[in-house]
Structures are given as structure tokens and as C-alpha cells.
Write an enzyme that holds these catalytic residues in place. Structure first.
Site, PDB file in Angstrom:
ATOM      1  N   ARG A  47       0.790  -1.203   0.000  1.00 17.40           N
ATOM      2  CA  ARG A  47       0.000   0.000   0.000  1.00 17.40           C
ATOM      3  C   ARG A  47       0.837   1.275   0.000  1.00 17.40           C
ATOM      4  O   ARG A  47       0.335   2.354  -0.236  1.00 17.40           O
ATOM      5  CB  ARG A  47      -0.881  -0.010   1.263  1.00 17.40           C
ATOM      6  N   ASP A 107      14.892  -0.284   0.227  1.00 17.37           N
ATOM      7  CA  ASP A 107      15.697  -0.453   1.431  1.00 17.37           C
ATOM      8  C   ASP A 107      16.794  -1.474   1.088  1.00 17.37           C
ATOM      9  O   ASP A 107      17.784  -1.108   0.459  1.00 17.37           O
ATOM     10  CB  ASP A 107      14.732  -0.917   2.537  1.00 17.37           C
ATOM     11  N   LYS A 135      17.172   4.141   0.425  1.00 15.07           N
ATOM     12  CA  LYS A 135      18.134   3.989   1.534  1.00 15.07           C
ATOM     13  C   LYS A 135      19.341   3.231   0.988  1.00 15.07           C
ATOM     14  O   LYS A 135      19.461   2.027   1.195  1.00 15.07           O
ATOM     15  CB  LYS A 135      17.509   3.191   2.682  1.00 15.07           C
ATOM     16  N   PHE A 156      13.837   4.682  10.170  1.00 13.71           N
ATOM     17  CA  PHE A 156      12.523   4.164   9.833  1.00 13.71           C
ATOM     18  C   PHE A 156      11.587   5.352   9.645  1.00 13.71           C
ATOM     19  O   PHE A 156      11.444   6.192  10.522  1.00 13.71           O
ATOM     20  CB  PHE A 156      11.986   3.221  10.914  1.00 13.71           C
TER      21      PHE A 156
HETATM   22  P1  IMP Z   1      13.321  -3.888   0.845  1.00 15.87           P
HETATM   23  O1  IMP Z   1      12.793  -5.159   0.302  1.00 15.87           O
HETATM   24  O2  IMP Z   1      14.259  -4.112   2.001  1.00 15.87           O
HETATM   25  O3  IMP Z   1      13.933  -2.986  -0.198  1.00 15.87           O
HETATM   26  O4  IMP Z   1      12.110  -3.146   1.521  1.00 15.87           O
HETATM   27  C1  IMP Z   1      11.255  -2.355   0.806  1.00 15.87           C
HETATM   28  C2  IMP Z   1       9.924  -2.270   1.481  1.00 15.87           C
HETATM   29  O5  IMP Z   1      10.071  -2.192   2.886  1.00 15.87           O
HETATM   30  C3  IMP Z   1       9.206  -0.987   1.065  1.00 15.87           C
HETATM   31  O6  IMP Z   1       8.257  -1.266   0.102  1.00 15.87           O
HETATM   32  C4  IMP Z   1       8.546  -0.535   2.322  1.00 15.87           C
HETATM   33  O7  IMP Z   1       7.212  -0.990   2.328  1.00 15.87           O
HETATM   34  C5  IMP Z   1       9.261  -1.197   3.432  1.00 15.87           C
HETATM   35  N1  IMP Z   1      10.113  -0.224   4.152  1.00 15.87           N
HETATM   36  C6  IMP Z   1      11.441  -0.055   4.038  1.00 15.87           C
HETATM   37  N2  IMP Z   1      11.880   0.929   4.834  1.00 15.87           N
HETATM   38  C7  IMP Z   1      10.779   1.393   5.462  1.00 15.87           C
HETATM   39  C8  IMP Z   1      10.571   2.460   6.398  1.00 15.87           C
HETATM   40  O8  IMP Z   1      11.481   3.187   6.817  1.00 15.87           O
HETATM   41  N3  IMP Z   1       9.273   2.666   6.777  1.00 15.87           N
HETATM   42  C9  IMP Z   1       8.228   1.898   6.347  1.00 15.87           C
HETATM   43  N4  IMP Z   1       8.383   0.912   5.465  1.00 15.87           N
HETATM   44  C10 IMP Z   1       9.644   0.661   5.034  1.00 15.87           C
END
Ligand code: IMP
Ligand code: MG
Length: 179
Positions: A47, A107, A135, A156
Site C-alpha cells: 500500500r 531499502d 536507503k 525508519f
Molecule cells: P526492501 O525489500 O528491504 O527494499 O524493503 C522495501 C519495502 O520495505 C518498502 O516497500 C517498504 O514498504 C518497506 N520499508 C522499508 N523501509 C521502510 C521504512 O522506513 N518505513 C516503512 N516501510 C519501510
């Protein structure tokens, strides 16, 4: 009834005004890049991307179709998982079409790494990524985004569609959670 006090504070990181300005710049670039495209399929990951995508598409001046996908996420924790599942798939057949995948945050990159693999298998004509927040310091994959709104530190964050345990999505700015 007593109002429940949250066990954390939110400190503003990116203001509503800054988001708006950056969004126009991104939309400008995207409009130029796809100037000769007969139809762009904008795919939002739900979402977290819903506000970003709603604001972004209203600045696009090219023919656009919008679709959404839901993939499994953090649940109620702050940690990412590298085992992504599709919970709701696209309605659109993207074969031979130009696809712009819109994500709230990259992330570790595991989510997009897996989503990209799935979408590439469907043979789109092109597939690019536009993320709102990046990030870089947390990256564990080679995933990168053609368009990226803001590079942010390893904090976060919430707001502008992004949640912490489903709360704070409605905030008009992006803030960091201080526990
Ligand atoms: P990744 O798979 O580690 O790149 O994570 C990406 C997903 O993690 C994003 O679509 C976000 O929904 C969630 N996410 C990553 N960092 C944050 C944050 O700081 N706040 C809230 N959701 C996050
Ligand atoms: Mg997400």
C-alpha cells in the site's frame, strides 16, 4: 474516551512542500523519457505507494494506465524479509508494454529484486523503476531506480502513504520514527 498516546514520536524529515517540488521534477523527467510512448503502464506496489502514485500520475502528460500489485511486506515489524510473495497480482497483461514500477522505499532491495524478476518474465517492452525514497546504505542487492525522489539515511520513516504497523500513512509529510 481517553486518546491513546503513541509510544514513539515522529520528527519531520521531508516537508509537504519539498515532496511537491521533487514530484514535479520527477514527473518532468518521466514525461520527457516517455514522450514517444503510446501508452505507459504505471504499476504501484500497495500500500505504501498509493499517495505517491496518485500525485505523480496527475503530473504526467502522456497516455497512462494504472494498475496495482500487493506483495507481502514487513507485517508489523521494522525488518524486511527477503522472501516476497505476490498477494494481489496485476489485472493488466504487460507483454510488449512500457511499464513504470512505482515503489515507496527501496531499502535492502529484495522486494524490488523479486518483483522485477516476476515482471520481466512477462516480457514487457520496457521496465523502469521510480521510487520515492532510497536507503542506499542498506542495499543488499543490485537493484536501483531510474528515478528516485530522495536519498534518506538509515531511519525508519512514515507518512505520505508509508506506515508503521499500518499507522501514519495519512501524514502529509515524511517523518522519522523516534522510539
Ligand atoms: P526492501 O525489500 O528491504 O527494499 O524493503 C522495501 C519495502 O520495505 C518498502 O516497500 C517498504 O514498504 C518497506 N520499508 C522499508 N523501509 C521502510 C521504512 O522506513 N518505513 C516503512 N516501510 C519501510
Ligand atoms: Mg512496501
Amino acid at each position: 474516551m481517553k486518546k491513546k498516546i503513541k509510544p514513539y514520536e515522529i520528527e519531520s524529515l521531508i516537508s509537504e512542500k519539498e515532496i511537491k517540488k521533487r514530484l514535479s521534477e520527477l514527473a518532468n523527467d518521466i514525461n520527457h523519457f516517455y514522450a514517444n510512448t503510446s501508452k505507459l503502464i504505471v504499476v504501484g506496489l500497495l500500500r505504501g505507494s498509493f499517495i505517491f502514485i496518485a500525485d505523480l500520475v496527475r503530473e504526467l502528460k502522456i497516455p497512462v494506465e494504472i494498475d496495482f500489485m500487493t506483495v507481502s511486506s514487513y507485517g508489523n515489524s521494522m525488518e524486511s524479509s527477503n522472501n516476497v510473495k505476490i498477494l494481489t497480482d496485476l489485472n493488466t497483461d504487460i507483454k510488449n508494454l512500457d511499464v513504470l514500477l512505482v515503489e515507496d522505499i527501496i531499502d535492502t532491495g529484495h522486494t524490488l529484486d523479486q518483483v522485477i524478476k516476476i515482471l520481466k518474465n512477462r516480457k514487457p517492452n520496457s521496465l523502469e523503476i521510480c521510487c520515492l525514497l532510497n536507503k542506499y546504505s542498506r542495499r543488499e542487492t543490485n537493484i536501483n531506480s531510474k528515478w528516485s525522489g530522495f536519498d534518506i539515511p538509515d531511519e525508519f520513516v512514515v507518512g505520505y502513504g508509508i506506515d508503521f504497523a499500518q499507522d501514519n500513512r495519512h501524514l502529509p509529510f515524511i517523518g522519522k520514527v523516534k522510539q
